[in-house]
Write an enzyme that holds these catalytic residues in place. Structure first.
Site, PDB file in Angstrom:
ATOM      1  N   SER A  99     -26.757 -40.206  10.238  1.00  0.00           N
ATOM      2  CA  SER A  99     -26.015 -38.952  10.146  1.00  0.00           C
ATOM      3  C   SER A  99     -25.217 -38.657  11.405  1.00  0.00           C
ATOM      4  CB  SER A  99     -26.990 -37.802   9.884  1.00  0.00           C
ATOM      5  OG  SER A  99     -28.005 -37.796  10.868  1.00  0.00           O
ATOM      6  N   GLN A 101     -24.682 -36.245  14.140  1.00  0.00           N
ATOM      7  CA  GLN A 101     -25.756 -35.394  14.623  1.00  0.00           C
ATOM      8  C   GLN A 101     -25.582 -35.053  16.090  1.00  0.00           C
ATOM      9  OE1 GLN A 101     -29.400 -38.208  15.570  1.00  0.00           O
ATOM     10  NE2 GLN A 101     -28.432 -38.892  13.666  1.00  0.00           N
ATOM     11  N   HIS A 103     -28.422 -33.551  19.406  1.00  0.00           N
ATOM     12  CA  HIS A 103     -29.776 -33.176  19.780  1.00  0.00           C
ATOM     13  C   HIS A 103     -29.705 -31.961  20.698  1.00  0.00           C
ATOM     14  CE1 HIS A 103     -30.859 -36.891  17.939  1.00  0.00           C
ATOM     15  NE2 HIS A 103     -30.288 -37.621  18.868  1.00  0.00           N
ATOM     16  N   LYS A 126     -34.074 -34.054  23.249  1.00  0.00           N
ATOM     17  CA  LYS A 126     -34.096 -35.448  22.815  1.00  0.00           C
ATOM     18  C   LYS A 126     -32.890 -36.216  23.357  1.00  0.00           C
ATOM     19  CE  LYS A 126     -34.488 -38.341  18.683  1.00  0.00           C
ATOM     20  NZ  LYS A 126     -34.062 -38.468  17.285  1.00  0.00           N
ATOM     21  N   GLU A 128     -31.153 -39.497  24.772  1.00  0.00           N
ATOM     22  CA  GLU A 128     -31.549 -40.850  24.382  1.00  0.00           C
ATOM     23  C   GLU A 128     -30.618 -41.901  24.973  1.00  0.00           C
ATOM     24  OE1 GLU A 128     -31.624 -40.045  20.196  1.00  0.00           O
ATOM     25  OE2 GLU A 128     -29.590 -40.769  19.884  1.00  0.00           O
ATOM     26  N   HIS A 262     -22.737 -37.715  17.764  1.00  0.00           N
ATOM     27  CA  HIS A 262     -22.810 -39.171  17.650  1.00  0.00           C
ATOM     28  C   HIS A 262     -23.341 -39.564  16.279  1.00  0.00           C
ATOM     29  CE1 HIS A 262     -26.837 -37.930  18.946  1.00  0.00           C
ATOM     30  NE2 HIS A 262     -27.315 -39.049  18.420  1.00  0.00           N
ATOM     31  N   ARG A 281     -28.092 -32.150  11.966  1.00  0.00           N
ATOM     32  CA  ARG A 281     -27.190 -33.013  11.199  1.00  0.00           C
ATOM     33  C   ARG A 281     -26.056 -32.213  10.554  1.00  0.00           C
ATOM     34  NH1 ARG A 281     -32.446 -34.499   9.980  1.00  0.00           N
ATOM     35  NH2 ARG A 281     -33.043 -36.607  10.646  1.00  0.00           N
ATOM     36  N   LYS A 287     -29.696 -35.910   3.924  1.00  0.00           N
ATOM     37  CA  LYS A 287     -30.693 -34.985   4.448  1.00  0.00           C
ATOM     38  C   LYS A 287     -30.079 -33.604   4.687  1.00  0.00           C
ATOM     39  CE  LYS A 287     -33.477 -38.559   6.752  1.00  0.00           C
ATOM     40  NZ  LYS A 287     -34.064 -39.002   8.040  1.00  0.00           N
TER      41      LYS A 287
END
Length: 402
Positions: A99, A101, A103, A126, A128, A262, A281, A287
């Site tokens: 997706s 999205q 964070h 989150k 990453e 991203h 998302r 989802k």
């Protein structure tokens, strides 16, 4: 200590033997049976409750072990993280787009968890880091202003979905207020009625099919058609003209901070993040989409694709370390030539490592095949020998960035 780690069978993962995860698991555990129709999307190594690791051969969760043996974590994890492992290490194998999205930051995550605990199930941020194991394709961050304007000049269907008033403002704006107008354009795009998005996507797909190859390449026709085939009528398909299309080669990395848009598109990678599963998302997904939250926390920073590459620091002849601007995690990439021994650099915190290629012998004469995941205590020193005369060993190791 060797770990048994959790596999996530998300629908977007590569299937069966095509997934690096299935092959790693088969190599480290000969009894593992690969289901060729099943997607093997992610391998989780850590203590997150959605996919906790176990000590191999024992019915003990890693989280339970470190709780009862707190000294193995190191002083920083005891003092700063209340005796918790603050990172989650993953292998990802992507068949089709995840997706679009973002964070949330730590503060935003706490607010989202408080207001919607059924959706945002923990209160952690989150950030990453992704290190490519194969050619790895992503969308990440907004394109430079000039690139966005060039696409808008060439794609009337996108302009229609955004709205011609906002497009007119964009082309008449100065650089100083462009980001405010970009935000309004993105809000219009992501909030547009589904029927209008579907109609304009169909028109664009049809128009691109009739163009010459050079023009098709300039308008990213192949990428659009691929996303459209997986997610027909999804507004996220239009985002390829606003976001950077970044392709990492094996060994290259990117760091994704809070609020940065991203989407991973294809390929295999090592990923490390703070121990959280908070995802907001807004497209390319079946989802739940939380468009309102995403557009409110999004970072509208425009920069070139090259700015997304995140460089490692060389520690010695075998080890490079990726140190993002957060304390929760760092990742070391360790490559040991054939027929060589190497003393792993001790770390001040507990760490988790996985063997990605080659087989190794540890100082106590234990043999670990590729796919083996190991937990190491803080300051633990081990000597690694490669067992092959021709194949180098590649290991990734995650630990706190302190």
């Amino acid at each position: 200590m060797e770990l048994n780690c959790s596999i996530q069978n998300y629908e977007w993962g590569r299937k069966g033997s095509d997934s690096i995860i299935a092959n790693l698991m088969k190599s480290s555990n000969p009894d593992f049976i690969i289901n060729e129709s099943l997607p093997y999307a992610e391998l989780w190594m850590g203590t997150h409750p959605n996919g906790p690791s176990l000590l191999k051969g024992k019915n003990i969760f890693l989280e339970e072990y470190v709780r009862d043996n707190n000294h193995v974590l190191g002083k920083v994890l005891i003092d700063k993280y209340n005796g918790k492992i603050p990172f989650l290490l993953k292998v990802e194998s992507v068949r089709k787009a995840l997706s679009i999205q973002v964070h949330p930051s730590k503060e935003q995550a706490e607010m989202l968890h408080q207001s919607s605990p059924n959706i945002y199930k923990d209160d952690n941020h989150k950030p990453e880091l992704a290190v490519a194991l194969s050619k790895f394709e992503t969308l990440c961050g907004f394109r430079p202003i000039s690139e966005i304007k060039n696409y808008l000049r060439s794609i009337p269907e996108l302009c229609f979905v955004i709205g011609h008033n906002e497009i007119s403002h964009m082309f008449s704006s100065s650089e100083s207020n462009f980001l405010d107008i970009l935000k309004n354009c993105f809000i219009n795009l992501m909030s547009q009625e589904t029927e209008i998005v579907a109609e304009q996507l169909k028109k664009l797909i049809k128009r691109l099919s009739d163009l010459d190859e050079t023009t098709r390449q300039s308008l990213k026709a192949d990428l659009l058609e691929r996303l459209y085939s997986d997610y027909p009528d999804d507004v996220g398909c239009f985002c390829i003209y606003l976001f950077n299309h970044v392709t990492l080669q094996p060994g290259e990395a990117m760091y994704i901070a809070a609020n940065e848009p991203h989407a991973y598109l294809s390929g295999d990678c090592i990923e490390c993040m703070s121990c959280s599963d908070n995802v907001v998302r807004a497209g390319l997904t079946p989802k739940l989409k939380d468009v309102e939250t995403l557009i409110s926390i999004l970072s509208y920073t425009c920069e070139p694709a090259s700015a997304k590459l995140f460089k490692p620091i060389k520690e010695d002849e075998c080890t490079q370390i990726f140190k993002p601007p957060v304390q929760d995690f760092a990742v070391a990439k360790i490559v040991i030539p054939p027929r060589k021994s190497y003393d792993l650099i001790p770390r001040s915190t507990a760490s988790i490592m996985i063997v990605i290629s080659g087989n190794i012998e540890i100082s106590d004469s234990q043999i670990f095949n590729k796919g083996s995941a190991l937990f190491l205590s803080a300051e633990e020193s081990i000597s690694i020998k490669t067992t092959s005369c021709s194949e180098p060993v590649m290991i990734f190791q995650a630990f706190a960035n302190v």
